[in-house]
Write an enzyme that holds these catalytic residues in place. Structure first.
Site, PDB file in Angstrom:
ATOM      1  N   CYS A 124       0.917  -0.973  -0.218  1.00  0.00           N
ATOM      2  CA  CYS A 124      -0.006  -0.061   0.076  1.00  0.00           C
ATOM      3  C   CYS A 124       0.857   1.294   0.079  1.00  0.00           C
ATOM      4  O   CYS A 124       1.503   1.632   1.083  1.00  0.00           O
ATOM      5  CB  CYS A 124      -0.975   0.154   1.275  1.00  0.00           C
ATOM      6  SG  CYS A 124      -1.916   1.326   1.177  1.00  0.00           S
ATOM      7  N   SER A 164      -1.180   1.994   4.718  1.00  0.00           N
ATOM      8  CA  SER A 164      -1.040   0.527   5.120  1.00  0.00           C
ATOM      9  C   SER A 164      -2.229  -0.168   4.810  1.00  0.00           C
ATOM     10  O   SER A 164      -2.655  -1.136   5.845  1.00  0.00           O
ATOM     11  CB  SER A 164      -0.497   0.532   6.346  1.00  0.00           C
ATOM     12  OG  SER A 164      -1.126   0.833   7.326  1.00  0.00           O
ATOM     13  N   CYS A 165      -2.985   0.013   3.706  1.00  0.00           N
ATOM     14  CA  CYS A 165      -4.356  -0.692   3.580  1.00  0.00           C
ATOM     15  C   CYS A 165      -3.772  -2.262   3.541  1.00  0.00           C
ATOM     16  O   CYS A 165      -2.885  -2.436   2.939  1.00  0.00           O
ATOM     17  CB  CYS A 165      -5.214  -0.427   2.473  1.00  0.00           C
ATOM     18  SG  CYS A 165      -5.500   1.429   2.366  1.00  0.00           S
TER      19      CYS A 165
END
Lengths: 203, 117
Positions: free
Chosen positions: A105, A109-110
């Site tokens: 990501c 921080s998906c």
């Protein structure tokens, strides 16, 4: 640590900021401390990469499930009881001789929490987030993976709406293994693309 | 190095603690909870957090990730939950005063703040 400290409590500035937010939000009725505890407990103990490993083991064992996973990963994953909290769309990508998938990501921080739990520190680090796109083979080498030149590396950039689950290649010599044993070969990193499934003698 | 095996039930993902400190877990859960309550969408949260993480001095190891998470939370709460930065600052000071006035080992309560009404 000095020995002349007083006998009173000390809060770090950060801790005080968190307590400030929580107490203000509780007073306004926006959050409930018990609900927070449940969320923390869930993420700490009930959700983790074992969920994703079950998905992978099932996909390895059942061709129909694999097909469903490739077509509609959100539904195929939630059929096992793993549902995302943010209503994100899941996409499964399967590694093969031709293609190795790597997930990043770049913006934040998906991460597919429902199947992998919370992201590891390195996944959130700026070098990983920037290098995975620019130099994916270099990143893989850092993780000890060298792929044949003939295998293309495809990088998937997660977003708030779409999260990816990598289906690693099934290791050789695992014919006839139970899904439970297979799941034990599936590491967290193998489902992000920074690792491979363990060999069958690892169980 | 701490021996994780000695701490039963400690959160870890393949050997790594999920949260380094309790406040990280609290901050994490607050964002998840507020999103669940509909105070902001997950996209709005991702955008706010991304902006914080984009700063140049972000720690290269990602160890300060939850510091950025907290800063993002303070910002979005000011906009979406009507908790102003001044409210947050005042309340933080109350907690610090309350902690200083609380004997070690006892639960820190806001009412321990000597300046509390």
């Amino acid at each position: 640590m000095s020995h002349d400290h007083d006998d009173h409590s000390h809060l770090s500035d950060t801790d005080a900021r968190v307590r400030a937010l929580e107490s203000l939000l509780v007073e306004k009725g926006y959050i409930d401390s018990k609900a927070l505890d449940i969320i923390i407990d869930t993420y700490e103990t009930k959700i983790g990469p074992r969920n994703g490993a079950q998905v992978v083991a099932k996909a390895w064992s059942e061709p129909d499930y694999f097909k469903w996973l490739m077509e509609d990963a959100t539904a195929a994953i939630s059929s096992l009881g793993f549902t995302g909290r943010q209503g994100e769309h899941m996409v499964a990508v399967a590694n093969s001789d031709d293609t190795h998938h790597l997930v990043v990501c770049t913006l934040c921080s998906c991460y597919p929490w429902s199947v992998l739990g919370l992201p590891p520190t390195w996944y959130k680090s700026p070098p990983y987030r920037s290098r995975a796109v620019i130099d994916p083979r270099g990143v893989l080498a850092d993780f000890g993976i060298t792929l044949p030149e003939t295998t293309a590396v495809e990088v998937h950039d997660s977003t708030a709406e779409t999260r990816y689950l990598v289906i690693p290649r099934r290791p050789n010599g695992t014919d006839g293994m139970s899904q439970e044993d297979l799941a034990a070969l599936v590491t967290r990193n193998s489902m992000i693309g920074t690792g491979l499934a363990l060999s069958s003698d690892a169980v | 190095m701490i021996d994780l095996d000695k701490l039963r039930g400690i959160p870890q993902a393949e050997g790594e603690p999920v949260f380094a400190e309790p406040w990280e877990a609290q901050a994490f859960a607050m964002a998840v909870s507020l999103n669940k309550q509909g105070m902001f969408t997950w996209n709005e949260w991702a955008d706010t957090l991304s902006a914080k993480l984009a700063v140049e001095d972000a720690n290269k190891s990602g160890a300060d990730y939850y510091m950025h998470w907290l800063a993002a939370l303070e910002e979005i709460v000011a906009v979406k939950c009507n908790v102003t930065p001044q409210d947050q600052e005042d309340r933080k000071d109350q907690w610090l005063r309350a902690a200083a006035a609380t004997p070690h080992g006892q639960t820190i309560l806001l009412k321990n703040d000597p300046q509390a009404c």
